[in-house]
Scaffold this motif. Structure first.
Motif, PDB file in Angstrom:
ATOM      1  N   LEU A 153       1.204  -1.414  -0.592  1.00  0.00           N
ATOM      2  CA  LEU A 153       0.479  -0.022  -0.020  1.00  0.00           C
ATOM      3  C   LEU A 153       1.144   0.556  -0.336  1.00  0.00           C
ATOM      4  N   TYR A 154       1.361   2.403  -0.996  1.00  0.00           N
ATOM      5  CA  TYR A 154       1.323   3.602  -1.136  1.00  0.00           C
ATOM      6  C   TYR A 154       0.705   5.016  -1.276  1.00  0.00           C
ATOM      7  N   ALA A 155       1.218   5.718  -0.057  1.00  0.00           N
ATOM      8  CA  ALA A 155       0.305   6.895   0.033  1.00  0.00           C
ATOM      9  C   ALA A 155       0.871   8.181  -0.239  1.00  0.00           C
ATOM     10  N   VAL A 156      -0.483   8.828  -1.439  1.00  0.00           N
ATOM     11  CA  VAL A 156       0.021   9.539  -2.420  1.00  0.00           C
ATOM     12  C   VAL A 156       0.281  11.193  -1.264  1.00  0.00           C
ATOM     13  N   PRO A 157       0.742  11.727  -2.238  1.00  0.00           N
ATOM     14  CA  PRO A 157       1.294  12.934  -0.723  1.00  0.00           C
ATOM     15  C   PRO A 157      -0.373  13.386  -1.132  1.00  0.00           C
TER      16      PRO A 157
END
Length: 324
Positions: A164-168
């Motif tokens: 899972l990656y977070a968007v700025p």
């Protein structure tokens, strides 16, 4: 190599055949009546009996709004030639985020998201398109998620376990915007969604879905999803109901048996606790994951247990079938 993939798929199908495909509490809400919705890759409940969906690769950039009878009541045209749109996520009142994120070969320098208006009626919009880059190189992804507070995430579809990656939090329209790794998720994730209270997130594969606590990303448990042609979409309604759909013409939108979800959560899913962000604000000011909200660094949900190996085998079969 093709023989190995096919054999793995066959093994997976044999192993999973003992798992019930449907439960008594599953409800078919409706089937898409519009034959142009042929490869539904995402499903976002909009409220008031409306749902948003989109086709994946091969279609123009458009989002369909469908009512509770399955009829298309609105179409938003947003791009002429996206590469592989695989994800939708809520973006406030009458808006969704669209994710051109499907990189089957893992070669793209960047992926793209845009916020578009949806709802009844036909419209053509020219949204700002934001370029995103992974911190560790290209990934295939089919899951675009939005927390009720407006933060956006991408879950990758990796064989050995997704991430899972977070968007700025602040999106730069001139990009690129660098994603931040958050936590492991299941292998071969095909879609995901947050529950409306923001305390849990669900990520699905082809035959099952896993729920995680938020923000720890500790694995809570899994449940099977209804048997469909190629289940790639999941959403959660404002009431906390889990709904799924599939690729295929006139695919059904099905509510997962609430008892299965309650068994995992240990409680009834909570309804919306806080209002979603005001979609009238500029797109770059209403979204993204804040630095520091990275969740747990544990490997819960990322390791390959026996169930995950079965999922991988089945996924290999369908991936092979789809590409041929």
């Amino acid at each position: 190599m093709k023989a190995i993939v096919a054999a793995a798929g066959a093994l997976g199908l044999v192993l999973i055949s003992s798992v019930p495909a449907t439960a008594a509490g599953d409800d078919v809400f409706f089937a898409f009546s519009d034959p142009t919705i042929s490869e539904a890759s995402a499903l976002t409940p909009l409220g008031k009996g409306l749902y948003a969906t989109t086709n994946d690769s091969g279609d123009s950039g458009r989002v369909f709004t469908v009512d509770s009878r399955g009829d298309t009541v609105g179409v938003t045209h947003w791009a002429a030639d996206p590469v592989d749109v695989e994800g939708l996520a809520p973006a406030g009142r009458n808006h969704v985020w669209v994710g051109d994120i499907g990189d089957n070969n893992g070669v793209w320098d960047s992926i793209k998201i845009a916020k578009v208006r949806v709802g009844r009626g036909e419209r053509t919009v020219s949204p700002t398109v934001y370029e995103l880059v992974y911190p560790d190189g290209p990934h295939n992804a089919e899951s675009l998620l939005a927390h009720p507070d407006g933060r956006i995430f991408v879950a990758t579809k990796d064989w050995g376990g997704g991430r899972l990656y977070a968007v700025p939090e602040r999106l730069d329209p001139d990009g690129p915007n660098r994603l931040k790794e958050v936590a492991p998720v299941i292998p071969m994730a095909t879609d995901g969604a947050f529950f409306p209270d923001g305390k849990h997130v669900v990520v699905r594969g082809y035959y099952s879905a896993t729920i995680y606590d938020w923000p720890s990303m500790d694995r809570v448990g899994s449940f099977r999803t209804p048997d469909q042609e190629q289940g790639e979409a999941i959403g959660v309604t404002a009431k906390g109901e889990v709904v799924v759909t599939s690729e295929g013409i006139r695919a059904e939108v099905i509510r997962v048996d609430p008892e299965l979800v309650t068994e995992v959560l240990g409680e009834e899913p909570s309804p919306t606790a806080d209002p979603t962000p005001d979609a009238t604000e500029p797109a770059g000011d209403e979204t993204g994951a804040k630095d520091g909200d990275s969740g747990s660094d544990s490997d819960s949900g990322g390791s390959l247990g026996p169930a995950a190996l079965v999922v991988l085998a089945v996924a290999a079969y369908f991936l092979f079938r789809k590409r041929t």
